[in-house]
Design a protein around this motif. Structure first.
Motif, PDB file in Angstrom:
ATOM      1  N   GLY A 127       0.812  -1.130   0.002  1.00 39.58           N
ATOM      2  CA  GLY A 127       0.101  -0.085   0.080  1.00 39.58           C
ATOM      3  C   GLY A 127       0.923   1.159   0.038  1.00 39.58           C
ATOM      4  O   GLY A 127       0.462   2.038  -0.592  1.00 39.58           O
ATOM      5  N   LEU A 128       1.938   1.232   0.837  1.00 36.52           N
ATOM      6  CA  LEU A 128       2.801   2.322   0.655  1.00 36.52           C
ATOM      7  C   LEU A 128       3.573   2.710  -0.767  1.00 36.52           C
ATOM      8  O   LEU A 128       4.076   3.839  -0.874  1.00 36.52           O
ATOM      9  CB  LEU A 128       4.019   2.014   1.868  1.00 36.52           C
ATOM     10  CG  LEU A 128       3.601   2.040   3.305  1.00 36.52           C
ATOM     11  CD1 LEU A 128       4.718   1.771   4.183  1.00 36.52           C
ATOM     12  CD2 LEU A 128       2.975   3.581   3.656  1.00 36.52           C
ATOM     13  N   VAL A 129       3.475   1.684  -1.497  1.00 32.66           N
ATOM     14  CA  VAL A 129       4.139   1.839  -2.876  1.00 32.66           C
ATOM     15  C   VAL A 129       3.136   2.748  -3.670  1.00 32.66           C
ATOM     16  O   VAL A 129       3.724   3.840  -4.376  1.00 32.66           O
ATOM     17  CB  VAL A 129       4.396   0.590  -3.564  1.00 32.66           C
ATOM     18  CG1 VAL A 129       4.711   0.862  -4.967  1.00 32.66           C
ATOM     19  CG2 VAL A 129       5.633  -0.270  -2.840  1.00 32.66           C
ATOM     20  N   ARG A 130       1.902   2.623  -3.350  1.00 30.83           N
ATOM     21  CA  ARG A 130       1.044   3.519  -4.102  1.00 30.83           C
ATOM     22  C   ARG A 130       0.622   4.716  -3.452  1.00 30.83           C
ATOM     23  O   ARG A 130       0.522   5.750  -4.245  1.00 30.83           O
ATOM     24  CB  ARG A 130      -0.568   2.628  -3.915  1.00 30.83           C
ATOM     25  CG  ARG A 130      -1.370   3.182  -4.898  1.00 30.83           C
ATOM     26  CD  ARG A 130      -2.519   2.150  -5.131  1.00 30.83           C
ATOM     27  NE  ARG A 130      -3.686   2.300  -4.447  1.00 30.83           N
ATOM     28  CZ  ARG A 130      -4.892   2.398  -4.807  1.00 30.83           C
ATOM     29  NH1 ARG A 130      -5.196   2.204  -5.961  1.00 30.83           N
ATOM     30  NH2 ARG A 130      -6.005   2.410  -4.001  1.00 30.83           N
ATOM     31  N   ALA A 131       1.108   4.674  -2.234  1.00 28.79           N
ATOM     32  CA  ALA A 131       1.027   6.035  -1.465  1.00 28.79           C
ATOM     33  C   ALA A 131       2.277   6.874  -1.224  1.00 28.79           C
ATOM     34  O   ALA A 131       2.378   7.751  -0.560  1.00 28.79           O
ATOM     35  CB  ALA A 131       0.276   5.727   0.073  1.00 28.79           C
ATOM     36  N   SER A 132       3.283   6.505  -2.214  1.00 28.23           N
ATOM     37  CA  SER A 132       4.575   7.067  -1.605  1.00 28.23           C
ATOM     38  C   SER A 132       4.847   8.497  -1.824  1.00 28.23           C
ATOM     39  O   SER A 132       5.819   9.110  -1.750  1.00 28.23           O
ATOM     40  CB  SER A 132       5.540   6.385  -2.552  1.00 28.23           C
ATOM     41  OG  SER A 132       5.239   6.330  -4.122  1.00 28.23           O
ATOM     42  N   TYR A 136      -1.187  10.243  -4.431  1.00 31.30           N
ATOM     43  CA  TYR A 136      -2.127   9.117  -3.708  1.00 31.30           C
ATOM     44  C   TYR A 136      -3.345   9.910  -3.429  1.00 31.30           C
ATOM     45  O   TYR A 136      -4.618   8.957  -3.656  1.00 31.30           O
ATOM     46  CB  TYR A 136      -1.462   8.661  -2.403  1.00 31.30           C
ATOM     47  CG  TYR A 136      -2.189   7.580  -1.431  1.00 31.30           C
ATOM     48  CD1 TYR A 136      -2.526   6.021  -2.347  1.00 31.30           C
ATOM     49  CD2 TYR A 136      -2.448   7.834  -0.293  1.00 31.30           C
ATOM     50  CE1 TYR A 136      -3.202   5.379  -1.652  1.00 31.30           C
ATOM     51  CE2 TYR A 136      -3.207   6.843   0.303  1.00 31.30           C
ATOM     52  CZ  TYR A 136      -3.442   5.500  -0.222  1.00 31.30           C
ATOM     53  OH  TYR A 136      -4.177   4.553   0.354  1.00 31.30           O
ATOM     54  N   LEU A 137      -3.627  10.946  -3.048  1.00 33.68           N
ATOM     55  CA  LEU A 137      -4.724  11.704  -2.647  1.00 33.68           C
ATOM     56  C   LEU A 137      -5.784  11.622  -3.901  1.00 33.68           C
ATOM     57  O   LEU A 137      -7.057  11.460  -3.606  1.00 33.68           O
ATOM     58  CB  LEU A 137      -4.541  13.209  -2.378  1.00 33.68           C
ATOM     59  CG  LEU A 137      -5.731  13.967  -1.818  1.00 33.68           C
ATOM     60  CD1 LEU A 137      -6.376  13.311  -0.705  1.00 33.68           C
ATOM     61  CD2 LEU A 137      -5.304  15.349  -1.623  1.00 33.68           C
ATOM     62  N   LEU A 173       5.478  17.278  -5.360  1.00 28.52           N
ATOM     63  CA  LEU A 173       4.554  16.022  -5.593  1.00 28.52           C
ATOM     64  C   LEU A 173       5.364  15.128  -4.380  1.00 28.52           C
ATOM     65  O   LEU A 173       4.519  14.487  -3.746  1.00 28.52           O
ATOM     66  CB  LEU A 173       4.938  15.424  -6.520  1.00 28.52           C
ATOM     67  CG  LEU A 173       4.341  14.109  -6.675  1.00 28.52           C
ATOM     68  CD1 LEU A 173       2.611  14.095  -6.868  1.00 28.52           C
ATOM     69  CD2 LEU A 173       4.628  13.363  -8.173  1.00 28.52           C
ATOM     70  N   LYS A 174       6.502  15.189  -4.003  1.00 28.94           N
ATOM     71  CA  LYS A 174       7.029  14.529  -2.881  1.00 28.94           C
ATOM     72  C   LYS A 174       7.766  15.486  -1.940  1.00 28.94           C
ATOM     73  O   LYS A 174       8.550  16.353  -2.232  1.00 28.94           O
ATOM     74  CB  LYS A 174       8.542  13.552  -3.321  1.00 28.94           C
ATOM     75  CG  LYS A 174       7.943  12.425  -4.038  1.00 28.94           C
ATOM     76  CD  LYS A 174       9.020  11.258  -4.134  1.00 28.94           C
ATOM     77  CE  LYS A 174       8.539   9.908  -4.332  1.00 28.94           C
ATOM     78  NZ  LYS A 174       9.662   8.899  -3.884  1.00 28.94           N
TER      79      LYS A 174
END
Length: 335
Positions: A127-132, A136-137, A173-174
């Motif tokens: 899940g964290l890969v998708r929310a990295s 993700y929002l 973004l990050k």
């Protein structure tokens, strides 16, 4: 229960961090607690994940300060994940983006391996890969999030700026902690190209609609297993108010934390996104809410739980560690 907390760098942890309070509570209950920096992780020749760990000394501590001081002073020892029940990824990848890019994804990558070997990894590393990052929002319903574009093109930002009547928020973004977050309005119009270029040096820029309610700060609301974290009828939330002349309400940027309660707008947001977060294995997250909109979902190391406990005169860490104990019991068949 043996629980291993993975952080960016152990020596840079603080007594005021939520991670410290969670580790302290786990130790207080008699669990074996290890601290691991990202650079301490190892893949062992027998196929297991391991780490050069700092074990919390087997004694009582009177404060978070003395607890963390003792942890930092401990010699490291190599420990296999075969001895771990829980691996909790509490590192913030964005912190390492500039000076330690090799460390950004390491926690999740080692976490994925450990998970396949039977370790309970929090939050779920897949899940964290998708929310990295903050994109993700955009997986969540449009009704609960502000209008947004993600781009590296100045013309896209210009068009969005015009469509939003010359008032938008720009951020990377990050990123985390409110770093490189700007309000672009007519006062800053002449600097808009430089602002976008500065953010784009590290990747993509997010442009979001400006919410007038943001002038009153935001609310950090903690969810556990997709539901508001509660204890004795009180919700784990803080109201963060920015300094005068500042748009960012992050505590790291000088924002002031105050007591908060949950309103109907927050309940609607939780009802909308809670089940999706649970599906993604997001055990503990922090939502940043302005008005009726969700601005960010903090999935790696959301902070502020100590403040929430102090304001509400309850210890939310107790509820969190109890939930972890139950998850381990369910996995091992020892309720």
């Amino acid at each position: 229960m043996t629980i291993t907390f993975v952080v960016n760098q152990v020596r840079k942890e603080s007594p005021g961090y939520t991670t410290t309070a969670l580790a302290f509570e786990a130790h207080r209950r008699g669990h074996t607690v290890y601290y691991v920096g990202i650079g301490d992780l190892v893949y062992l020749s027998d196929g297991y994940v391991g780490a050069h760990c700092r074990k919390v000394p087997d004694r009582e501590f009177r404060s978070l300060h003395t607890f963390l001081e003792a942890v930092i002073g401990v010699e490291k020892q190599l420990v296999s994940s075969a001895e771990w029940h829980v691996m909790w990824l509490r590192n913030d990848p964005a912190v390492d983006m500039e000076k330690r890019p090799w460390a950004q994804d390491a926690g999740v990558l080692f976490g994925q391996l450990a998970s396949k070997q039977g370790v309970l990894v929090l939050n779920n590393p897949d899940g964290l890969v998708r929310a990295s990052n903050k994109i993700y929002l955009q997986y969540f319903p449009e009704s609960v999030r502000p209008q947004t574009i993600v781009t590296r093109n100045m013309a896209d930002v210009e068009a969005f700026y015009q469509a939003q009547k010359h008032r938008i928020i720009l951020k990377p973004l990050k990123g985390s902690g409110g770093k490189n977050v700007f309000l672009l309005d007519k006062k800053e119009e002449k600097n808009r190209k430089q602002i976008v270029e500065a953010i784009c040096r590290d990747g993509f820029v997010i442009a979001q609609e400006y919410l007038p309610a943001a002038k009153n700060g935001d609310t950090r609301l903690f969810l556990m297993e997709g539901q508001p974290l509660m204890k004795e009828g009180k919700v784990a939330a803080i109201h963060r108010v920015q300094q005068a002349g500042e748009i960012r309400s992050n505590i790291h940027q000088g924002g002031q934390a105050k007591r908060a309660t949950m309103n109907k707008e927050m309940k609607t947001i939780v009802e909308t996104i809670g089940p999706l977060l649970r599906e993604d294995g997001m055990f503990l997250v922090g939502l940043d809410i302005v008005g009726d909109k969700l601005m960010e979902i903090n999935v790696f190391s959301p902070g502020g739980l100590i403040h929430a406990s102090e304001f509400h005169h309850v210890d939310f860490m107790e509820e969190v560690i109890t939930a972890v104990e139950q998850k381990v019991a369910n996995l091992t068949g020892n309720p």
